[in-house]
Design a protein around this motif. Structure first.
Motif, mmCIF file in Angstrom:
data_model
loop_
_atom_site.group_PDB
_atom_site.id
_atom_site.type_symbol
_atom_site.label_atom_id
_atom_site.label_comp_id
_atom_site.label_asym_id
_atom_site.label_seq_id
_atom_site.Cartn_x
_atom_site.Cartn_y
_atom_site.Cartn_z
ATOM 1 N N ARG A 52 5.099 -26.605 -28.091
ATOM 2 C CA ARG A 52 6.553 -26.574 -27.975
ATOM 3 C C ARG A 52 7.274 -27.272 -29.110
ATOM 4 N NH1 ARG A 52 8.786 -28.679 -22.681
ATOM 5 N NH2 ARG A 52 10.569 -27.457 -23.361
ATOM 6 N N SER A 53 6.558 -28.053 -29.909
ATOM 7 C CA SER A 53 7.241 -28.820 -30.944
ATOM 8 C C SER A 53 6.347 -29.015 -32.163
ATOM 9 C CB SER A 53 7.656 -30.193 -30.403
ATOM 10 O OG SER A 53 8.175 -31.003 -31.439
ATOM 11 N N SER A 55 6.651 -31.481 -34.046
ATOM 12 C CA SER A 55 6.975 -32.861 -34.386
ATOM 13 C C SER A 55 5.840 -33.612 -35.064
ATOM 14 C CB SER A 55 7.391 -33.629 -33.124
ATOM 15 O OG SER A 55 8.594 -33.117 -32.622
ATOM 16 N N ASP A 141 13.618 -35.747 -30.502
ATOM 17 C CA ASP A 141 12.955 -34.466 -30.286
ATOM 18 C C ASP A 141 11.626 -34.653 -29.556
ATOM 19 O OD1 ASP A 141 12.647 -31.560 -30.770
ATOM 20 O OD2 ASP A 141 10.996 -32.189 -32.065
ATOM 21 N N VAL A 142 10.854 -35.659 -29.959
ATOM 22 C CA VAL A 142 9.582 -35.919 -29.293
ATOM 23 C C VAL A 142 9.816 -36.319 -27.842
ATOM 24 C CG1 VAL A 142 7.531 -37.391 -29.255
ATOM 25 C CG2 VAL A 142 8.420 -36.568 -31.436
ATOM 26 N N ILE A 145 10.524 -33.257 -25.657
ATOM 27 C CA ILE A 145 9.387 -32.376 -25.407
ATOM 28 C C ILE A 145 8.269 -33.080 -24.639
ATOM 29 C CG2 ILE A 145 7.565 -31.009 -26.497
ATOM 30 C CD1 ILE A 145 10.340 -29.779 -26.721
ATOM 31 N N GLN A 273 19.292 -25.080 -24.185
ATOM 32 C CA GLN A 273 18.980 -26.219 -25.043
ATOM 33 C C GLN A 273 20.076 -27.282 -24.942
ATOM 34 O OE1 GLN A 273 18.782 -25.266 -29.218
ATOM 35 N NE2 GLN A 273 17.916 -27.245 -29.787
#
Length: 340
Positions: A52-53, A55, A141-142, A145, A273
């Motif tokens: 999903r990321s 990161s 962001d981390v 997710i 989102q």
């Protein structure tokens, strides 16, 4: 192994907290994501986060590949991710410089790893404001997710863990509490040993006491953290609450993919989102734009649509407005259903 030596004063000052907050868990989650061990326990969660990321390919992730960097005492025990983000944003440059230098020294002294610490290879979060802001975007962001989808279940478990140990501490004292900790913690008066293998560190509390903090993502080698600004503050040590694969499944397995798909189908991908971003904590339109990486007009337009659907509220704070989830928005975001 880590050895912590206690004086009678240290024992008297020992406490157990509930949590260091969602940003603290995000720091620990980043380190756990980089660890090669614990595949069975964290494998499904890692796979979901990686899917999903992107990161972990961000260069800022190098700061968290080992447990040596102390950003915990920089931010304090922040109750929301935004509170922690703001504390990190406001941290004095000299403090962050000292923490970075201390991390490099601690790694060289206690770690078996050779070569330069990966954290020195990217940016300057102490003095370069652009780098620091990039780190904050990365951490948000981390968190979104890796931690946010599981946070309520994690928090419930952390509260239960704190209650159990705090009750034993109050009724029987700190030595009895230490004796009741998981097997990797061994109380050998006046020393608490944590972990296995060769000794990698010894800590003398010097009257500061110890603050134990339960954590869902603390699975790396034990390490303690001390606030360099306050010599009276207790030393911080994280206490893993995961006992096995079943714990990880209970806390980190979620129907989030199905919920996210349904939200995207119902609201559209961008508005879903936006709802997620506001779910991370009340925010202004400017902060919302940062979280979704969009322009101010775009963020404002999507917030207006969600407000008309009664999924968020918008209140004025001086010259700014603050967006927050309504009960309906929270229920929709978390996959709960109302009965009429």
């Amino acid at each position: 192994m880590l050895r912590i030596h206690f004086t009678p004063e240290d024992l008297a000052r020992t406490r157990i907290a509930t949590t260091w907050g969602p940003l603290g868990e995000t720091f620990l989650a980043l380190t756990t994501l980089h660890q090669p061990h614990g595949t069975a326990m964290f494998g499904a969660w890692r796979q979901e986060v990686h899917a999903r990321s992107p990161s972990l390919v961000h260069p800022a992730s190098s700061l968290f590949r080992e447990t040596v960097l102390d950003l915990f005492t920089v931010t304090g025990a922040a109750s929301s991710v935004e509170e922690g983000i703001e504390a990190l944003r406001a941290a004095p440059a000299e403090l962050l410089r000292d923490e970075l230098e201390g991390a490099d020294e601690a790694r060289a002294r206690f770690s078996r790893c050779k070569g330069p610490w990966a954290g020195v290879t990217w940016g300057d979060i102490a003095y370069d404001r652009g780098d620091r802001e990039e780190l904050l975007v990365f951490l948000r962001d981390v968190h979104r997710i890796a931690v946010a989808p599981h946070w309520q279940r994690i928090l419930s478990r952390l509260r239960a863990e704190q209650t159990t140990h705090a009750l034993r501490l109050a009724q029987d004292g700190p030595e009895a509490m230490f004796a009741g900790l998981p097997p990797e913690f061994r109380w050998k008066p006046p020393t608490l040993e944590i972990g296995r293998g060769a000794v990698t560190g010894t800590v003398d509390l010097k009257g500061r006491g110890l603050l134990l903090v339960p954590s869902a993502f603390c699975r790396t080698r034990p390490i303690s953290y001390a606030d360099v600004r306050d010599e009276q503050a207790p030393v911080l040590l994280f206490l893993p609450v995961m006992r096995g694969v079943s714990d990880a499944a209970a806390l980190l397995t979620t129907a989030r993919h199905g919920i996210d798909s349904a939200l995207s189908a119902l609201l559209g991908r961008t508005r879903a989102q936006v709802l997620h971003a506001i779910g991370d904590g009340p925010c202004t339109t400017g902060k919302l734009a940062e979280r979704i990486r969009a322009s101010l007009p775009t963020a404002s337009e999507h917030a207006s649509v969600l407000r008309k659907a009664d999924l968020i509220t918008t209140t004025r704070r001086g010259s700014a407005v603050l967006h927050a989830l309504t009960p309906l928005g929270s229920a929709l975001l978390n996959g709960r259903h109302f009965r009429t």
